[in-house]
Design a protein around this motif. Sequence first.
Motif, mmCIF file in Angstrom:
data_model
loop_
_atom_site.group_PDB
_atom_site.id
_atom_site.type_symbol
_atom_site.label_atom_id
_atom_site.label_comp_id
_atom_site.label_asym_id
_atom_site.label_seq_id
_atom_site.Cartn_x
_atom_site.Cartn_y
_atom_site.Cartn_z
ATOM 1 N N HIS A 5 0.945 -1.238 -0.026
ATOM 2 C CA HIS A 5 -0.030 -0.038 -0.080
ATOM 3 C C HIS A 5 0.772 1.094 0.058
ATOM 4 N N GLU A 6 0.686 2.230 -0.934
ATOM 5 C CA GLU A 6 1.247 3.391 -0.950
ATOM 6 C C GLU A 6 0.539 4.360 -0.087
ATOM 7 N N LEU A 7 1.289 5.060 0.697
ATOM 8 C CA LEU A 7 0.829 6.365 1.411
ATOM 9 C C LEU A 7 1.061 7.347 0.680
ATOM 10 N N ILE A 8 -0.190 8.489 0.547
ATOM 11 C CA ILE A 8 -0.129 9.483 -0.461
ATOM 12 C C ILE A 8 -0.280 10.662 0.425
ATOM 13 N N ILE A 9 0.525 11.545 0.449
ATOM 14 C CA ILE A 9 0.313 12.871 1.137
ATOM 15 C C ILE A 9 0.079 13.965 0.088
ATOM 16 N N PRO A 10 -0.914 14.937 0.203
ATOM 17 C CA PRO A 10 -1.006 16.123 -0.660
ATOM 18 C C PRO A 10 -0.052 17.021 -0.428
ATOM 19 N N ASN A 11 0.208 17.802 -1.577
ATOM 20 C CA ASN A 11 1.045 18.776 -1.356
ATOM 21 C C ASN A 11 0.787 19.873 -0.458
ATOM 22 N N GLU A 12 1.475 20.710 0.122
ATOM 23 C CA GLU A 12 1.139 21.794 1.019
ATOM 24 C C GLU A 12 0.225 22.526 0.415
ATOM 25 N N GLY A 13 -1.225 22.794 1.308
ATOM 26 C CA GLY A 13 -2.095 23.755 0.916
ATOM 27 C C GLY A 13 -2.790 23.291 -0.107
ATOM 28 N N LEU A 14 -2.776 21.893 -0.726
ATOM 29 C CA LEU A 14 -3.652 21.691 -1.959
ATOM 30 C C LEU A 14 -4.367 20.354 -1.265
ATOM 31 N N PRO A 15 -5.451 20.013 -2.035
ATOM 32 C CA PRO A 15 -6.120 18.890 -1.704
ATOM 33 C C PRO A 15 -5.885 17.713 -2.708
ATOM 34 N N PHE A 16 -4.753 17.745 -3.282
ATOM 35 C CA PHE A 16 -3.985 16.862 -4.247
ATOM 36 C C PHE A 16 -2.597 16.972 -4.248
ATOM 37 N N LYS A 17 -1.963 15.937 -4.736
ATOM 38 C CA LYS A 17 -0.481 15.808 -4.970
ATOM 39 C C LYS A 17 -0.009 15.799 -6.251
ATOM 40 N N TYR A 190 -4.610 11.546 12.228
ATOM 41 C CA TYR A 190 -3.186 11.282 12.842
ATOM 42 C C TYR A 190 -2.413 11.921 13.913
ATOM 43 N N ARG A 191 -3.030 13.294 14.209
ATOM 44 C CA ARG A 191 -2.311 14.096 15.347
ATOM 45 C C ARG A 191 -2.889 13.545 16.594
ATOM 46 N N GLU A 192 -3.999 12.723 16.504
ATOM 47 C CA GLU A 192 -4.470 12.276 17.910
ATOM 48 C C GLU A 192 -3.948 10.912 18.108
ATOM 49 N N TYR A 225 2.457 1.833 10.171
ATOM 50 C CA TYR A 225 1.713 2.573 9.303
ATOM 51 C C TYR A 225 1.444 3.841 9.761
ATOM 52 N N LEU A 226 0.928 3.972 10.932
ATOM 53 C CA LEU A 226 0.551 5.198 11.691
ATOM 54 C C LEU A 226 1.743 6.002 11.968
ATOM 55 N N GLN A 227 2.672 5.645 12.118
ATOM 56 C CA GLN A 227 4.013 6.575 12.369
ATOM 57 C C GLN A 227 4.575 6.790 11.002
ATOM 58 N N ASP A 228 4.426 6.217 9.906
ATOM 59 C CA ASP A 228 4.919 6.592 8.450
ATOM 60 C C ASP A 228 3.988 7.623 8.259
ATOM 61 N N ILE A 229 2.696 7.667 8.405
ATOM 62 C CA ILE A 229 1.771 9.005 8.138
ATOM 63 C C ILE A 229 2.290 10.160 9.107
ATOM 64 N N GLY A 253 1.515 14.404 15.952
ATOM 65 C CA GLY A 253 1.315 13.465 16.930
ATOM 66 C C GLY A 253 2.324 12.490 17.615
ATOM 67 N N PHE A 254 3.845 13.123 17.607
ATOM 68 C CA PHE A 254 4.599 12.226 17.996
ATOM 69 C C PHE A 254 4.662 12.877 19.485
ATOM 70 N N CYS A 255 5.207 11.654 20.352
ATOM 71 C CA CYS A 255 5.332 11.994 21.939
ATOM 72 C C CYS A 255 6.395 12.837 22.409
ATOM 73 N N SER A 256 7.618 12.887 21.551
ATOM 74 C CA SER A 256 8.742 13.588 21.906
ATOM 75 C C SER A 256 9.617 13.793 20.609
ATOM 76 N N SER A 257 10.485 14.499 20.549
ATOM 77 C CA SER A 257 11.381 15.033 19.353
ATOM 78 C C SER A 257 12.212 13.734 19.296
ATOM 79 N N ARG A 258 12.463 12.978 20.159
ATOM 80 C CA ARG A 258 13.610 11.873 20.082
ATOM 81 C C ARG A 258 12.716 10.822 19.391
ATOM 82 N N GLY A 259 11.395 10.476 19.625
ATOM 83 C CA GLY A 259 10.770 9.279 18.833
ATOM 84 C C GLY A 259 10.579 9.857 17.489
#
Length: 287
Positions: A5-17, A190-192, A225-229, A253-259
């Motif tokens: 499965h490929e994880l797709i994240i839209p470009n910044e400020g856009l609803p698509f990539k 994912y931030r939750e 998968y969650l951490q990849d997002i 959504g990370f608990c710390s900078s180290r993680g």
Amino acid sequence: MEFQHELIIPNEGLPFKIFLFEGGRGNYIREKHWHTSIEIFAVLEGELLFYINNEKYPLHAGELLIVNANEIHSVNALKENKTAVIQIPLRQFENYFTAQQFIRFEGGIHRETDSGNPSDRRLISLVQRLYNVYTERRNGYDFRTISLYYELLYLMVTQYRVTEVEETELRHNRHLSSLSRITTYMREHYREELKLSDLAEMFGYSDAYLSRMFREYAKVNFKTYLQDIRTAYAYRDLLNTDHTIGQIAMDNGFCSSRGFARDFKKRYGILPSETERRGKNRKNINE
């Protein structure tokens, strides 16, 4: 099943990539994979070789191909090419679904008949113009980008949407769309704090069954998968904002900078602090 499965994240400020295909230098193979987005490949120069559901599709300059959500596909780029790609989240078409969470497009060289579609040239032009406008970023580019995007969506639903589908096709789609609904929810939240047990209960599965779905179809476990997002969105923030690394970690959504640093290096091979940051006022050509 030998596909991921490929994880797709839209470009910044856009609803698509939108981006140039990463195999432009040739001698490149993208192995079998699937995703929930609608994907358009418009070859501007050179050639590609596609496989969709084990069917072979040679693609030459001036031709396009539409990859539907949940279609298993791979790409061979043996020679140099220049290919503009746009990936559109499935939910953009929710008012036009033929069945629950299902819509299919036919066009370019990926069609059941040999008759050409006169809209192909217009669609290729739209993808190319979208890429040029977005990457050149001249005055008013953000309005023009969205304008061209909606023109493209209109062309898709009026000229390429298939309104009659077979039950066998719907059954095949359900196997991957079940996981797609869950991964879509994860990208939106994912931030939750997300737990496998909570999502399993929410979507009506046992913990064991949902865990098996991720291993079988996404080829990774739920936590990875969650951490990849989170890492992918944090990387986008690194490129496009001047926020501190600690703030970016917390915002995604990370608990710390180290993680965050640990997961970031695992995915990208470098630490967040080693990333060349463009800043929020600089161009973002490819994520």
